[in-house]
Design a protein around this motif. Structure first.
Motif, mmCIF file in Angstrom:
data_model
loop_
_atom_site.group_PDB
_atom_site.id
_atom_site.type_symbol
_atom_site.label_atom_id
_atom_site.label_comp_id
_atom_site.label_asym_id
_atom_site.label_seq_id
_atom_site.Cartn_x
_atom_site.Cartn_y
_atom_site.Cartn_z
ATOM 1 N N SER A 122 0.758 -1.198 0.127
ATOM 2 C CA SER A 122 0.063 0.066 -0.117
ATOM 3 C C SER A 122 0.924 1.174 0.014
ATOM 4 N N PRO A 123 2.051 1.204 0.395
ATOM 5 C CA PRO A 123 2.677 2.531 0.622
ATOM 6 C C PRO A 123 2.596 3.433 -0.735
ATOM 7 N N LEU A 124 2.831 3.129 -1.794
ATOM 8 C CA LEU A 124 2.786 3.655 -3.196
ATOM 9 C C LEU A 124 1.472 4.304 -3.262
ATOM 10 N N ALA A 125 0.516 4.161 -2.739
ATOM 11 C CA ALA A 125 -0.951 4.420 -3.057
ATOM 12 C C ALA A 125 -0.895 6.026 -2.637
ATOM 13 N N ALA A 126 -0.144 6.676 -1.567
ATOM 14 C CA ALA A 126 -0.350 7.888 -1.288
ATOM 15 C C ALA A 126 0.474 8.705 -2.468
ATOM 16 N N TRP A 127 1.509 8.311 -2.778
ATOM 17 C CA TRP A 127 1.832 8.979 -4.341
ATOM 18 C C TRP A 127 0.966 8.850 -5.297
ATOM 19 N N LEU A 128 0.206 7.774 -5.624
ATOM 20 C CA LEU A 128 -0.544 7.744 -6.866
ATOM 21 C C LEU A 128 -1.729 8.581 -6.537
ATOM 22 N N GLN A 129 -2.220 8.596 -5.321
ATOM 23 C CA GLN A 129 -3.494 9.307 -5.192
ATOM 24 C C GLN A 129 -3.054 10.944 -5.374
#
Length: 320
Positions: A88-95
């Protein structure tokens, strides 16, 4: 585990987006380890307006590969199976980049025991001799910062776009917030870490729960999907026999753990040394967590007792 028909992935194709079915593309992160196999597979579902499942770890190369894969696409939804550090961590960047909402069951659950320092008595000679892998984590890390914009319930539509619908299938056990996602149009199920083609799944208390995991396996068995797409490794194209073998293994392991305790083997480290003798020593530490999960279930079933009210890997277990 010889009865489980494991499947392997020929090549991870790091940095490339690969079309793996009419509606599914995959990009695999270069984060191979004893927990992730060849790496975390991020799935892109649809064309034009797409959903991204498990954006993965914050690795620059993986972020760049996703950027290239998504050129010309509109990310409508960012879907997360659970919030371990490789999912999940890269979800913040993608959002932040796309403005798309994150969707999941919820945040991670209990964490207390998972952050305990190991007791010196629980460290074996094999542990001490194990050379550290700079690309590996000593345990599955947690993304405690992850909190989805949308909390989706079991059976609800988690994402949709032209030609595709993703439905939530709550499968607690590996973690309490673990969610699989069904792609209606291909009778496919994205299984995260709940079912993996290359290995069995770690169930680590307190958030990991063996009873919930076994119940969730039976739930997936009842769906009769045509294909399973794990976040790590190759697809499972014959789910029925695979899931039965997966379940049989868990039930057999529980029986073996109970018999060990009845035979007077009272510490988890000793149980693992016997039951996992044919497993690589570097996997014995995570195996202790799964044995603990079995023992927690057996304590709750009234078949085993523990010297303390709160079972841990360091306690003494006796038959009831």
């Amino acid at each position: 585990m010889s009865g489980i028909p494991f499947v392997t992935l020929d090549s991870p194709h790091y940095g490339e987006v690969v079309q793996v079915s009419p509606l599914i593309r995959r990009v695999i992160a270069r984060n191979p380890s004893k927990y992730t196999y060849l790496g975390t597979g991020t799935y892109i579902v649809g064309r034009g307006d797409v959903a991204v499942i498990d954006p993965g770890p914050t690795i620059d190369g993986h972020r760049d590969a996703l950027t290239a894969a998504l050129v010309g696409e509109r990310v409508r939804t960012i879907v997360v199976t659970h919030c371990h550090g490789d999912h999940s961590p890269l979800a913040a960047w993608l959002q932040e980049t796309t403005g798309a909402p994150t969707v999941a069951f919820g945040t991670h659950g209990a964490v207390d025991d998972e952050h305990d320092e190991p007791d010196p008595e629980d460290v074996t000679a094999e542990d001490a001799a194990e050379a550290p892998d700079p690309h590996d984590e000593p345990k599955e890390t947690l993304d405690l910062a992850f909190d989805p914009d949308v909390r989706v319930a079991d059976g609800a539509v988690a994402a949709g776009g032209p030609g595709y619908t993703l439905r939530a299938v709550h499968t607690p056990g590996h973690t309490s917030n673990h969610m699989c996602y069904a792609l209606d149009e291909e009778r496919a199920l994205f299984t995260g870490d709940h079912v993996m083609g290359w290995s069995t799944t770690i169930v680590s208390p307190p958030d990991g729960d063996m009873r919930a995991y076994i119940d969730s396996l039976r739930k997936v068995q009842g769906r009769a999907d045509d294909v399973l797409w794990p976040t790590h490794g190759a697809p499972v194209t014959e789910p029925a026999p695979f899931l039965q073998a997966y379940l049989d293994h868990r039930l057999e392991r529980e029986s073996q753990v109970l018999e060990m305790v009845r035979a007077g083997v009272t510490k988890i480290v000793d149980i693992v040394d016997v039951l996992y003798a044919d497993v690589k020593p570097e996997l014995h530490k995570p195996a202790r967590r799964s044995v603990l999960a079995h023992l927690v279930k057996l304590v709750n079933d009234g078949k085993v007792s523990c010297v303390t009210p709160k079972p841990t890997v360091r306690e003494i277990y006796t038959p009831v």
